[in-house]
Design a protein around this motif. Structure first.
Motif, PDB file in Angstrom:
ATOM      1  N   MET A 144      40.957  50.601  36.168  1.00 66.26           N
ATOM      2  CA  MET A 144      40.975  50.430  37.842  1.00 66.26           C
ATOM      3  C   MET A 144      39.442  50.269  38.565  1.00 66.26           C
ATOM      4  SD  MET A 144      42.132  51.307  40.324  1.00 66.26           S
ATOM      5  CE  MET A 144      43.683  51.813  40.204  1.00 66.26           C
ATOM      6  N   ASP A 145      38.553  50.813  37.395  1.00 66.61           N
ATOM      7  CA  ASP A 145      37.311  49.621  37.903  1.00 66.61           C
ATOM      8  C   ASP A 145      36.975  48.558  37.332  1.00 66.61           C
ATOM      9  OD1 ASP A 145      34.317  50.659  38.542  1.00 66.61           O
ATOM     10  OD2 ASP A 145      33.447  50.402  37.190  1.00 66.61           O
ATOM     11  N   LEU A 146      38.081  47.602  36.574  1.00 69.10           N
ATOM     12  CA  LEU A 146      38.317  46.797  36.350  1.00 69.10           C
ATOM     13  C   LEU A 146      38.736  45.713  37.862  1.00 69.10           C
ATOM     14  CD1 LEU A 146      39.047  46.305  32.513  1.00 69.10           C
ATOM     15  CD2 LEU A 146      36.644  45.758  33.740  1.00 69.10           C
ATOM     16  N   LEU A 147      39.871  46.652  37.921  1.00 74.93           N
ATOM     17  CA  LEU A 147      41.018  45.857  38.921  1.00 74.93           C
ATOM     18  C   LEU A 147      40.118  45.973  40.379  1.00 74.93           C
ATOM     19  CD1 LEU A 147      43.489  44.708  39.843  1.00 74.93           C
ATOM     20  CD2 LEU A 147      43.825  46.894  40.724  1.00 74.93           C
ATOM     21  N   ILE A 148      38.955  47.460  40.876  1.00 69.98           N
ATOM     22  CA  ILE A 148      38.350  46.430  41.725  1.00 69.98           C
ATOM     23  C   ILE A 148      37.111  45.854  41.984  1.00 69.98           C
ATOM     24  CG2 ILE A 148      36.820  48.521  42.946  1.00 69.98           C
ATOM     25  CD1 ILE A 148      38.176  50.515  42.173  1.00 69.98           C
ATOM     26  N   SER A 149      36.712  46.019  40.974  1.00 65.41           N
ATOM     27  CA  SER A 149      35.650  44.484  40.864  1.00 65.41           C
ATOM     28  C   SER A 149      36.489  43.230  40.725  1.00 65.41           C
ATOM     29  CB  SER A 149      34.810  44.901  39.137  1.00 65.41           C
ATOM     30  OG  SER A 149      33.936  43.275  38.551  1.00 65.41           O
ATOM     31  N   LEU A 150      37.401  42.818  40.276  1.00 67.33           N
ATOM     32  CA  LEU A 150      38.081  42.003  40.059  1.00 67.33           C
ATOM     33  C   LEU A 150      37.991  41.662  41.721  1.00 67.33           C
ATOM     34  CD1 LEU A 150      39.549  38.877  39.658  1.00 67.33           C
ATOM     35  CD2 LEU A 150      41.738  40.502  39.332  1.00 67.33           C
ATOM     36  N   LEU A 151      38.940  42.520  42.374  1.00 64.35           N
ATOM     37  CA  LEU A 151      39.506  42.596  43.809  1.00 64.35           C
ATOM     38  C   LEU A 151      38.315  42.664  45.306  1.00 64.35           C
ATOM     39  CD1 LEU A 151      41.700  45.273  44.886  1.00 64.35           C
ATOM     40  CD2 LEU A 151      42.673  42.660  44.210  1.00 64.35           C
ATOM     41  N   GLU A 152      37.133  42.500  44.278  1.00 67.34           N
ATOM     42  CA  GLU A 152      36.097  42.643  45.218  1.00 67.34           C
ATOM     43  C   GLU A 152      35.097  41.503  45.655  1.00 67.34           C
ATOM     44  OE1 GLU A 152      33.977  46.969  45.295  1.00 67.34           O
ATOM     45  OE2 GLU A 152      33.724  45.518  43.259  1.00 67.34           O
ATOM     46  N   ASN A 153      35.887  40.532  43.302  1.00 58.61           N
ATOM     47  CA  ASN A 153      34.915  39.148  44.441  1.00 58.61           C
ATOM     48  C   ASN A 153      36.160  38.466  44.168  1.00 58.61           C
ATOM     49  OD1 ASN A 153      31.788  39.929  42.325  1.00 58.61           O
ATOM     50  ND2 ASN A 153      33.078  41.507  41.626  1.00 58.61           N
ATOM     51  N   TYR A 169      41.639  51.662  46.479  1.00 56.59           N
ATOM     52  CA  TYR A 169      42.157  51.723  45.341  1.00 56.59           C
ATOM     53  C   TYR A 169      40.354  52.504  44.772  1.00 56.59           C
ATOM     54  CZ  TYR A 169      45.928  49.142  45.051  1.00 56.59           C
ATOM     55  OH  TYR A 169      47.575  49.453  45.475  1.00 56.59           O
ATOM     56  N   GLN A 170      39.235  52.342  45.161  1.00 52.64           N
ATOM     57  CA  GLN A 170      37.580  52.963  45.230  1.00 52.64           C
ATOM     58  C   GLN A 170      37.663  54.638  45.734  1.00 52.64           C
ATOM     59  OE1 GLN A 170      35.273  50.927  47.674  1.00 52.64           O
ATOM     60  NE2 GLN A 170      34.245  49.625  46.614  1.00 52.64           N
ATOM     61  N   ASP A 171      38.946  54.598  46.361  1.00 55.28           N
ATOM     62  CA  ASP A 171      39.161  55.868  46.865  1.00 55.28           C
ATOM     63  C   ASP A 171      40.224  56.848  45.783  1.00 55.28           C
ATOM     64  OD1 ASP A 171      38.060  56.590  49.113  1.00 55.28           O
ATOM     65  OD2 ASP A 171      39.479  55.882  50.111  1.00 55.28           O
ATOM     66  N   LEU A 172      40.917  55.908  45.706  1.00 55.78           N
ATOM     67  CA  LEU A 172      42.580  55.993  44.364  1.00 55.78           C
ATOM     68  C   LEU A 172      41.769  55.592  43.120  1.00 55.78           C
ATOM     69  CD1 LEU A 172      45.211  56.661  43.077  1.00 55.78           C
ATOM     70  CD2 LEU A 172      45.314  53.926  43.224  1.00 55.78           C
ATOM     71  N   LYS A 173      40.653  55.527  42.584  1.00 58.14           N
ATOM     72  CA  LYS A 173      39.960  55.471  41.281  1.00 58.14           C
ATOM     73  C   LYS A 173      39.044  57.026  40.858  1.00 58.14           C
ATOM     74  CE  LYS A 173      35.567  54.152  39.278  1.00 58.14           C
ATOM     75  NZ  LYS A 173      34.844  53.318  39.331  1.00 58.14           N
ATOM     76  N   ALA A 174      38.388  57.163  43.305  1.00 60.93           N
ATOM     77  CA  ALA A 174      37.389  58.583  42.599  1.00 60.93           C
ATOM     78  C   ALA A 174      38.525  60.058  42.170  1.00 60.93           C
ATOM     79  CB  ALA A 174      37.144  59.012  44.001  1.00 60.93           C
TER      80      ALA A 174
END
Length: 241
Positions: A144-153, A169-174
């Motif tokens: 999920m962290d990798l997915l967030i990084s892809l979306l951010e970039n 998705y950041q909230d979901l990961k938390a």
């Protein structure tokens, strides 16, 4: 609710109580030379095992609840990711390579399969089952962290819908991290309690199962094989699962 069966262990403990009751009925004829088979020792082992099993029982519920709450967070994820793919694909300027990177991460996130196997009562497998499951969820959270990084970039990825926003998705990961950690934290005391119980029942030199079976062997040397008492004791089983 998620559960791990304690039936086999509880059955061994209950059967020792039944065996002890039969020994009391035998009376003074029960006089083994092996002091470990004396009724007082068998009763002491029963009391210890019963208390340890009760400790395990009290700790199963918090662990099961934590597992269930983790599942509530993770279960809807596959459907959410299918919709997110559409939003990502519709983003201006997203290339085929970026879409392939997205799908690679999503496949990893969807890779956790529901464990349909029956929970084991084998003393040495309980911890193994937990460890495999915990690792799978830890890996999924990392993906999920990798997915967030892809979306951010990804340039131009800025959806108007809240369910597709990076912050969602950041909230979901938390939440995933919190629920996964809760499972780990509730498992530790449960595993420790099980270890104490398993040592008493199966692993120590003078464990419950071995001593109970030896006591049965001795009983068979002093009882009439055709007696109702003998036949009743023969039906009392002690197993290491």
């Amino acid at each position: 609710m998620a559960s791990i069966s304690e039936v086999g262990h509880a059955k061994n403990i209950a059967n020792l109580n039944v065996l002890n009751t039969n020994i009391i009925a035998v009376g003074t004829s029960y006089n083994p030379s092996n002091a470990k088979l004396l009724l007082t020792n068998l009763q002491s082992i029963y009391n210890t095992a019963l208390a340890q099993q009760e400790s395990v029982n009290k700790l199963v519920a918090p662990y099961s609840i934590a597992v269930d709450e983790r599942e509530i967070i993770f279960k809807p994820l596959n459907r959410q990711l299918t919709k997110l793919r559409k939003a990502y694909k519709a983003t201006e300027g997203v290339t085929q390579v970026q879409l392939e990177d997205f799908m690679t991460i999503v496949r990893k996130l969807k890779g956790l399969r529901k464990d349909t196997s029956k929970a084991s009562t084998l003393p040495n497998e309980e911890q193994s089952q937990h460890s495999i499951s915990q690792l799978s969820y830890d890996q999924r959270t990392n993906n999920m962290d990798l997915l967030i990084s892809l979306l951010e970039n990804t340039p131009n990825y800025n959806p108007n819908e809240n369910e597709y926003k990076v912050t969602t998705y950041q909230d979901l990961k938390a939440k995933m991290l919190v629920k996964t950690q809760a499972v780990a934290e509730t498992f530790v005391p449960l595993n420790n309690a099980r270890s104490l119980r398993n040592n008493t029942l199966y692993n120590s030199e003078d464990n419950l199962v071995d001593l109970a079976n030896k006591a049965k062997d001795y009983l068979f040397t002093i009882l009439d094989a055709n007696s109702a008492q003998y036949k009743a004791i023969a039906k009392i089983k002690f197993k290491k699962n």
